[in-house]
Design a protein around this motif. Sequence first.
Motif, PDB file in Angstrom:
ATOM      1  N   GLU A 175       0.829  -1.206   0.000  1.00  0.00           N
ATOM      2  CA  GLU A 175       0.000   0.000   0.000  1.00  0.00           C
ATOM      3  C   GLU A 175       0.867   1.261   0.000  1.00  0.00           C
ATOM      4  OE1 GLU A 175      -2.461  -1.009   3.381  1.00  0.00           O
ATOM      5  OE2 GLU A 175      -4.165  -1.337   2.046  1.00  0.00           O
ATOM      6  N   ASN A 176       1.992   1.223   0.717  1.00  0.00           N
ATOM      7  CA  ASN A 176       2.910   2.365   0.691  1.00  0.00           C
ATOM      8  C   ASN A 176       3.516   2.558  -0.695  1.00  0.00           C
ATOM      9  OD1 ASN A 176       2.553   3.026   3.408  1.00  0.00           O
ATOM     10  ND2 ASN A 176       4.169   1.642   4.087  1.00  0.00           N
ATOM     11  N   SER A 177       3.818   1.450  -1.354  1.00  0.00           N
ATOM     12  CA  SER A 177       4.380   1.530  -2.708  1.00  0.00           C
ATOM     13  C   SER A 177       3.358   2.116  -3.668  1.00  0.00           C
ATOM     14  CB  SER A 177       4.831   0.144  -3.175  1.00  0.00           C
ATOM     15  OG  SER A 177       5.448   0.210  -4.441  1.00  0.00           O
ATOM     16  N   TRP A 178       2.121   1.637  -3.590  1.00  0.00           N
ATOM     17  CA  TRP A 178       1.062   2.186  -4.452  1.00  0.00           C
ATOM     18  C   TRP A 178       0.900   3.681  -4.211  1.00  0.00           C
ATOM     19  CZ3 TRP A 178      -2.897  -2.052  -2.650  1.00  0.00           C
ATOM     20  CH2 TRP A 178      -2.568  -3.273  -3.255  1.00  0.00           C
ATOM     21  N   ARG A 179       0.891   4.082  -2.925  1.00  0.00           N
ATOM     22  CA  ARG A 179       0.693   5.485  -2.569  1.00  0.00           C
ATOM     23  C   ARG A 179       1.846   6.354  -3.103  1.00  0.00           C
ATOM     24  NH1 ARG A 179       0.865   4.839   2.451  1.00  0.00           N
ATOM     25  NH2 ARG A 179      -1.302   4.176   2.632  1.00  0.00           N
ATOM     26  N   HIS A 186       3.882   5.785  -5.653  1.00  0.00           N
ATOM     27  CA  HIS A 186       3.822   5.910  -7.112  1.00  0.00           C
ATOM     28  C   HIS A 186       2.734   6.890  -7.535  1.00  0.00           C
ATOM     29  CE1 HIS A 186       6.422   2.331  -7.154  1.00  0.00           C
ATOM     30  NE2 HIS A 186       6.725   2.699  -8.382  1.00  0.00           N
ATOM     31  N   ARG A 187       1.610   6.859  -6.843  1.00  0.00           N
ATOM     32  CA  ARG A 187       0.517   7.777  -7.195  1.00  0.00           C
ATOM     33  C   ARG A 187       0.899   9.228  -6.903  1.00  0.00           C
ATOM     34  NH1 ARG A 187      -3.968   7.394 -10.501  1.00  0.00           N
ATOM     35  NH2 ARG A 187      -5.219   9.258 -10.107  1.00  0.00           N
ATOM     36  N   GLU A 188       1.494   9.460  -5.732  1.00  0.00           N
ATOM     37  CA  GLU A 188       1.857  10.824  -5.351  1.00  0.00           C
ATOM     38  C   GLU A 188       2.913  11.404  -6.287  1.00  0.00           C
ATOM     39  OE1 GLU A 188       3.067  10.544  -1.300  1.00  0.00           O
ATOM     40  OE2 GLU A 188       1.012  10.401  -0.510  1.00  0.00           O
ATOM     41  N   VAL A 189       3.920  10.611  -6.623  1.00  0.00           N
ATOM     42  CA  VAL A 189       4.974  11.096  -7.521  1.00  0.00           C
ATOM     43  C   VAL A 189       4.416  11.305  -8.927  1.00  0.00           C
ATOM     44  CG1 VAL A 189       7.188  10.521  -8.602  1.00  0.00           C
ATOM     45  CG2 VAL A 189       6.850  10.117  -6.155  1.00  0.00           C
ATOM     46  N   ALA A 190       3.535  10.395  -9.365  1.00  0.00           N
ATOM     47  CA  ALA A 190       2.927  10.540 -10.687  1.00  0.00           C
ATOM     48  C   ALA A 190       2.121  11.836 -10.771  1.00  0.00           C
ATOM     49  CB  ALA A 190       2.038   9.347 -10.998  1.00  0.00           C
ATOM     50  N   GLU A 191       1.333  12.132  -9.741  1.00  0.00           N
ATOM     51  CA  GLU A 191       0.527  13.351  -9.755  1.00  0.00           C
ATOM     52  C   GLU A 191       1.418  14.600  -9.762  1.00  0.00           C
ATOM     53  OE1 GLU A 191      -2.219  12.974  -6.516  1.00  0.00           O
ATOM     54  OE2 GLU A 191      -3.597  11.718  -7.684  1.00  0.00           O
ATOM     55  N   TYR A 192       2.529  14.540  -9.054  1.00  0.00           N
ATOM     56  CA  TYR A 192       3.506  15.637  -9.061  1.00  0.00           C
ATOM     57  C   TYR A 192       4.089  15.817 -10.468  1.00  0.00           C
ATOM     58  CZ  TYR A 192       7.720  18.263  -7.664  1.00  0.00           C
ATOM     59  OH  TYR A 192       8.715  19.202  -7.541  1.00  0.00           O
ATOM     60  N   ARG A 196      -4.941   6.736 -15.646  1.00  0.00           N
ATOM     61  CA  ARG A 196      -3.511   6.869 -15.929  1.00  0.00           C
ATOM     62  C   ARG A 196      -2.700   5.853 -15.138  1.00  0.00           C
ATOM     63  NH1 ARG A 196      -3.441  13.390 -15.182  1.00  0.00           N
ATOM     64  NH2 ARG A 196      -4.691  13.904 -17.033  1.00  0.00           N
ATOM     65  N   LEU A 197      -1.708   5.285 -15.789  1.00  0.00           N
ATOM     66  CA  LEU A 197      -0.801   4.336 -15.159  1.00  0.00           C
ATOM     67  C   LEU A 197       0.231   5.113 -14.356  1.00  0.00           C
ATOM     68  CD1 LEU A 197       0.145   1.344 -14.963  1.00  0.00           C
ATOM     69  CD2 LEU A 197       1.428   1.725 -17.082  1.00  0.00           C
ATOM     70  N   PRO A 198       0.299   4.934 -13.029  1.00  0.00           N
ATOM     71  CA  PRO A 198       1.233   5.739 -12.226  1.00  0.00           C
ATOM     72  C   PRO A 198       2.703   5.525 -12.568  1.00  0.00           C
ATOM     73  CG  PRO A 198      -0.431   4.697 -10.831  1.00  0.00           C
ATOM     74  CD  PRO A 198      -0.558   4.088 -12.185  1.00  0.00           C
ATOM     75  N   SER A 199       3.035   4.353 -13.046  1.00  0.00           N
ATOM     76  CA  SER A 199       4.445   4.033 -13.301  1.00  0.00           C
ATOM     77  C   SER A 199       4.958   4.549 -14.635  1.00  0.00           C
ATOM     78  CB  SER A 199       4.651   2.516 -13.228  1.00  0.00           C
ATOM     79  OG  SER A 199       3.695   1.849 -14.037  1.00  0.00           O
ATOM     80  N   VAL A 200       4.084   4.682 -15.625  1.00  0.00           N
ATOM     81  CA  VAL A 200       4.480   5.142 -16.961  1.00  0.00           C
ATOM     82  C   VAL A 200       3.505   6.216 -17.429  1.00  0.00           C
ATOM     83  CG1 VAL A 200       4.968   4.523 -19.353  1.00  0.00           C
ATOM     84  CG2 VAL A 200       5.462   2.884 -17.530  1.00  0.00           C
TER      85      VAL A 200
END
Length: 394
Positions: A287-291, A293-299, A319-323
């Motif tokens: 869950e921390n990993s998902w969070r 990736h989402r936060e950095v993607a939104e940034y 949107r895919l958070p990783s790519v």
Amino acid sequence: METKQSMSSVNIPPPECMLRPLEVPYRYLFGPGPSNVPPRILAAGARPIIGHLHTEMYEIMNDIKRGIQYAFQTNNHMTLAMSGSGHTAMECAVFNTVEPGESVLVSINGVWGERVAEIAERMGAKVHTMVKSPGGYFTTEEIEKALAKHKPVLFFLTHGESSAGLAHPVDNVGDLCLRHNCLFLVDSVASLGASPLLMDQQKIDILYTGSQKALNAPPGTAPISFNERACHKMFNRKIKPVSYLLDMTHLSNYWVRMHVLYHHTGPVSGFFALRESLAILAEKGLENSWRQHREVAEYLWKGIEDLGLKLFIKDKDLRLPSVTTIAIPDGYDWKELLAYMMKHHQVEMTGGLGPSIGMVIRVGLMGYNCSKFNADKALTALADALKHCPKRRG
């Protein structure tokens, strides 16, 4: 006694390139993968080799199995890592669960569905496709209609379509497949560890991923898991799978039953690295990993839009958070932008893949690379490329 002729039989000299030391530049791998490998995982891969059938190796393989079960959120006994890239797991899934002449349904909204359709066609399946342009997704109504029409034994869906930057909804699709007596196969190579995915809860029958994306291990190993429905189908075949190397009858002995029977020599160092990457994910927590990736993607998304660029996937929830995919800006040659960033910033980003070529620039921030610091580095490289690369009038 050797003759003069036998002693002088080598007539091709050592190549000059092999008489020089290996040199590898450091690059910021901000494309769709592979991603940069953290020192801890590099160190694990550099540990002394042991035999692939040694007791200690089986202990490490069992650790890998448990780590995959956590990452996939599954209790499936038939869980292992393939000796090869994500394509190896893709072929393993199709080759073992489909027999020649059987119906297969493949959703295509990017390159990975295209690959699975070709693999299934090559081994003699009757392939039916659902096709949308890159960035499109399939509703449950569309999927159920196709399942009822084609009556497939296997339905394929890409969760993380990295060629378009799409995270496809998975909820309720497993129920549809169960209702239509069809196995549900999901590709999570670009999404595992970055976007929520729950194999057992979402009734996914077969799930696979790759080692080189958010897991941050070197390319070359591919986790995969089969549930009981999938096992019943693949272990009650009329004919053997087309591939000996990928035959789950043998691989299950090697990985799951831990029989000391030689099938193939697994990538020992690759398994060391994969084990460490799964340990890092377990320590961080899914869950921390998902969070993260989402936060950095939104940034990153905000920074891209602040540069005046447009995101290819309009719906933020898809949107895919990783790519992340950026629509190629008007007037620019995307190849020139990528070449400039590589030359002046040592930053790798990539263009599209398959049907998305010429449509997008792809930016990947996964696992070890997933930080606002790296997002800023990527944004700085993009801004510099936009400033210095020529913009042509349409």
